[in-house]
Design a protein around this motif. Structure first.
Motif, PDB file in Angstrom:
ATOM      1  N   ARG A 102     -16.111   9.163  -8.711  1.00 31.19           N
ATOM      2  CA  ARG A 102     -15.210  10.312  -8.758  1.00 31.19           C
ATOM      3  C   ARG A 102     -15.978  11.633  -8.909  1.00 31.19           C
ATOM      4  N   THR A 103     -17.191  11.553  -9.437  1.00 34.66           N
ATOM      5  CA  THR A 103     -17.957  12.787  -9.647  1.00 34.66           C
ATOM      6  C   THR A 103     -18.587  13.308  -8.357  1.00 34.66           C
ATOM      7  N   ILE A 104     -18.566  12.509  -7.295  1.00 38.10           N
ATOM      8  CA  ILE A 104     -19.196  12.951  -6.045  1.00 38.10           C
ATOM      9  C   ILE A 104     -18.221  13.840  -5.288  1.00 38.10           C
ATOM     10  N   ARG A 105     -18.556  15.102  -5.175  1.00 35.15           N
ATOM     11  CA  ARG A 105     -17.563  16.083  -4.750  1.00 35.15           C
ATOM     12  C   ARG A 105     -17.174  16.000  -3.294  1.00 35.15           C
ATOM     13  N   SER A 106     -17.979  15.368  -2.471  1.00 33.86           N
ATOM     14  CA  SER A 106     -17.589  15.291  -1.062  1.00 33.86           C
ATOM     15  C   SER A 106     -16.601  14.150  -0.813  1.00 33.86           C
ATOM     16  N   ILE A 107     -16.298  13.366  -1.830  1.00 33.31           N
ATOM     17  CA  ILE A 107     -15.316  12.288  -1.642  1.00 33.31           C
ATOM     18  C   ILE A 107     -13.931  12.807  -2.027  1.00 33.31           C
ATOM     19  N   PRO A 108     -12.991  12.813  -1.081  1.00 33.70           N
ATOM     20  CA  PRO A 108     -11.650  13.302  -1.417  1.00 33.70           C
ATOM     21  C   PRO A 108     -10.953  12.332  -2.358  1.00 33.70           C
ATOM     22  N   LEU A 109     -10.278  12.864  -3.377  1.00 31.14           N
ATOM     23  CA  LEU A 109      -9.599  12.000  -4.344  1.00 31.14           C
ATOM     24  C   LEU A 109      -8.157  11.748  -3.929  1.00 31.14           C
ATOM     25  N   VAL A 144      -8.892  14.680   7.593  1.00 26.06           N
ATOM     26  CA  VAL A 144      -8.150  14.607   6.330  1.00 26.06           C
ATOM     27  C   VAL A 144      -9.055  14.685   5.107  1.00 26.06           C
ATOM     28  N   GLY A 145     -10.354  14.929   5.311  1.00 23.08           N
ATOM     29  CA  GLY A 145     -11.180  15.218   4.142  1.00 23.08           C
ATOM     30  C   GLY A 145     -12.440  14.401   3.962  1.00 23.08           C
ATOM     31  N   VAL A 202     -18.062  19.111   2.468  1.00 25.72           N
ATOM     32  CA  VAL A 202     -17.916  18.353   3.708  1.00 25.72           C
ATOM     33  C   VAL A 202     -18.221  19.235   4.921  1.00 25.72           C
ATOM     34  N   LEU A 203     -17.601  20.410   4.957  1.00 30.39           N
ATOM     35  CA  LEU A 203     -17.803  21.264   6.131  1.00 30.39           C
ATOM     36  C   LEU A 203     -19.042  22.148   5.995  1.00 30.39           C
TER      37      LEU A 203
END
Ligand code: AMP
Ligand code: ZN
Length: 665
Positions: free
Chosen positions: A148-155, A244-245, A23-24
């Motif tokens: 869920r496999t997309i890492r920029s999405i916060p779980l 928040v992510g 994300v950042l």
């Protein structure tokens, strides 16, 4: 530290690293160290299954297989956006909302229009629970394990954000990742993907989530839907979401006036090709959430937002050659082969020329300098020829007279735009194309058999037509290259299962020219069996609602062709469904004959599509818009306000889902 705490700590740490990196865009740990920590967590989780969490960072690698994606009704509808194309359009829009709100002072949030596949992420108590595609806006497919496999999405979402909400965004494939995927495909001898948007959207529907995990997908977010009133403006809630992510692009901007909106548009029209992903415009949203609520929605889109579409880009290049493609119905499409040129982020080598008339209209010739344009469509088009740069000895293009595949003389029927190769049963792309159509997802949906395998089986002399599929034996397939015993078995099972596919789909699968999905449904319902359909004469056919001369004639041509008569006979003996099944016949009534329904809103006992089917099964008609002819409106939750006003003004009875069910009982 207890094991539980240790697991918790590792998860938090890894989540933070994912956020920093994806994300950042600011990694604070090496890949190596990250992997060590991930492995450590994996091990602990394996040893302590009691602390299982579907949202653990270890679950990002996927692994689950989804055979069929569930359809889920959106809690809040996913609307479209109105489009605008000029400064004037935007100013008009501002006038309308100023009038509507009774104030001149309106702030806006400006965002880019990300070009991918829309997604709706649901969070409950700060935890990611579900991801659903946009679908038709009312309901979509659940693709949670893939997302869920997309890492920029916060779980899971930290701290004091709202706790129950839907986050909406666009799944995209950044250009660099797309290019990398294509380079790998080309190196493996596979065909390159056409464009990032379709590849992103196709990725969401992959059955194997570990395949999705390998794709460099990203998710850019743009909308929070929640009942919790913690923030007053769209810009504020987006900014908080980023903290928040969530990946909220930093390109978004708060505009104090429409002039600042226009500046934003101008700035990005110039800079858009420097972005790491594709964009085709800007989305402008009224900033105050209070204002948004007051403005509400039309039947299609929010009144508080508008998309501004950038003009399609054009570029000049050279036409080297015209080649001809043959489709499964024998239709010929001329293709312009161009000197490769960069256009809107991709390299263009080919453009469709549609048909002979188009070539004549453009008077396009070999070696001409042509102007190519790429709008939203996948295949770029040629919009003009630069005649001033044409060689003196240039000759007009003579359209192909013979099929490039089988050398049969082409025909063109009166009224048809296209030429056809009439060698239906002896021309390679027509033979394989028909079988490929037959096995397709919307047709017989045969698992375990793909387009390339069809070509292989045909080249090996194992199949000449779709009926031959049912004669295939495992021992014929396994000797073929790249065919393991297991895949051969899957293929045969898939073919066997297709015998259960209902008649309306079989009818579509047959590939009769002009008989698409909808027409096939109509015909199946009306004629109920292939025999009735093939025995029908022109008059009987055109008497069917929405069946015109062109379709009718095509059915007659199909029916009297001896090849087809034999094929159908064979399919029958193999047990393929060539008539409407008893059960579905029993469900059919004529209770709603001559009754026209409009369906609006969200339903609970059945899905929108089931409701529509129930109307049609009982002889009624479904229309998409309300008019004087409408007899009833079946209204669910959140019926569109403009539909409501219209229904009331025309005095059309509005009934509930339950009323409707009672009606057909
Ligand atoms: P359209 O499909 O042309 O009606 O445009 C609506 C679609 O634009 C939405 O479904 C979103 O998927 C997409 N979109 C892309 N970027 C944005 C954005 N910044 N805000 C809202 N919608 C967006
Ligand atoms: Zn041919």
């Amino acid at each position: 530290m207890t094991i539980k705490e240790k697991i918790q700590l590792l998860r938090e740490e890894l989540n933070q690293h994912n956020y920093n990196y994806y994300v950042l865009d600011n990694a604070t740990i090496s890949d190596y160290d990250f992997d060590i920590k991930l492995k450590e967590l994996e091990k602990l989780e394996e040893e302590n299954p009691a602390f299982f969490d579907p949202n653990s960072p270890t679950k990002r690698v996927g692994g689950g297989i989804t055979k069929n994606f569930d359809t889920i009704v959106h809690k809040n509808r996913m609307y479209s956006l109105d489009n605008s194309y000029s400064k004037e359009d935007l100013l008009d829009w501002e006038k309308r909302i100023q009038k509507n709100l009774g104030t001149e002072a309106i702030e806006y949030t400006c965002e880019l229009k990300y070009d991918g596949a829309s997604i709706n992420l649901t969070y409950e108590n700060g935890e990611f629970v579900r991801a659903v595609t946009r679908g038709d806006g009312f309901q979509g497919d659940e693709v949670t394990s893939n997302i869920r496999t997309i890492r920029s999405i916060p779980l899971s979402v930290k701290k004091d954000f709202v706790s129950n909400f839907e986050m909406r965004g666009e799944i995209i494939l950044p250009l660099e990742g797309f290019q990398k995927m294509n380079n790998e495909r080309i190196a493996n001898g596979e065909e390159a993907y056409r464009n990032p948007r379709n590849t992103a959207s196709g990725s969401l529907k992959l059955q194997d989530s570990s395949e999705v995990a390998k794709r460099p997908l990203d998710c850019l977010l743009y909308q929070v839907v929640t009942d919790e009133r913690k923030y007053a403006s769209h810009f504020e809630i987006l900014t908080a979401s980023r903290e928040v992510g969530f990946k909220i692009p930093t390109t978004i901007k708060l505009a104090k006036s429409i002039d600042e909106v226009l500046d934003f548009v101008k700035e990005w029209d110039a800079k858009r090709h420097d972005l790491p992903y594709e964009t085709d415009g800007v989305v402008v949203k009224v900033n105050s959430l209070q204002h948004q609520e007051e403005l509400g929605y039309t039947s299609k889109s929010p009144r508080w937002a508008i998309a501004y579409k950038f003009k399609a880009e054009q570029v000049a290049t050279l036409l080297n050659e015209i080649t001809y493609q043959v489709g499964r119905t024998g239709a010929i499409t001329p293709v312009a082969n161009l000197t490769p040129v960069h256009l809107a982020g991709t390299v263009v080598k080919r453009a469709s020329l549609h048909n002979a008339d188009q070539i004549e209209k453009l008077d396009i010739r070999i070696n001409d300098t042509v102007l190519v344009e790429k709008g939203g469509e996948i295949i770029p088009k040629i919009v003009a020829v630069d005649v001033s740069r044409r060689a003196k000895d240039s000759q007009p293009t003579i359209y192909a007279t013979h099929c490039p595949e089988c050398n049969t003389e082409l025909v063109r029927n009166e009224g048809d735009a296209k030429h056809y190769c009439p060698n239906e049963f002896g021309c390679f792309p027509q033979i394989t194309g028909k079988i490929q159509h037959y096995i397709g997802r919307k047709a017989m949906n045969i698992d375990g058999l793909g387009s390339e395998t069809v070509e292989l089986l045909h080249k090996e002399g194992l199949i000449e037509n779709y009926a031959d599929l049912y004669e295939l034996k495992v021992e014929q397939i396994t000797p073929l290259e790249r065919m393991a015993e297991k895949s051969a078995q899957n293929m045969i099972e898939g073919i066997e299962k297709s015998k259960q596919i209902p008649f309306e789909k079989v009818l579509f699968a047959l590939g009769i020219r002009f008989v698409g999905e909808t027409v096939a449904k109509k015909l199946a319902k009306h004629f109920k069996s292939i025999d009735n359909l093939m025995n029908a004469d022109l008059e009987t056919l055109v008497a069917v609602d929405e069946i015109g001369d062109r379709i009718a004639q095509s059915i007659i041509d199909f029916s009297k062709n001896e090849h087809n008569i034999i094929l159908i006979h064979k399919l029958k003996t193999y047990g393929v469904q060539l008539e409407v099944s008893k059960e579905s016949l029993e469900n059919l009534t004529n209770k709603l004959a001559n009754t026209i329904f409009v369906v609006s809103g969200v339903f609970y006992q059945m899905s929108r599509n089931e409701l529509k089917k129930a109307i049609e099964d009982n002889g009624g008609k479904v229309s998409s818009s309300i008019s004087k002819k409408t007899n009833y409106i079946v209204a669910g939750d959140n019926m569109g306000p403009s539909k409501l006003t219209k229904a009331e003004s025309l005095n059309i009875p509005i009934i509930t889902e339950q009323d409707f069910i009672d009606m057909i009982r």
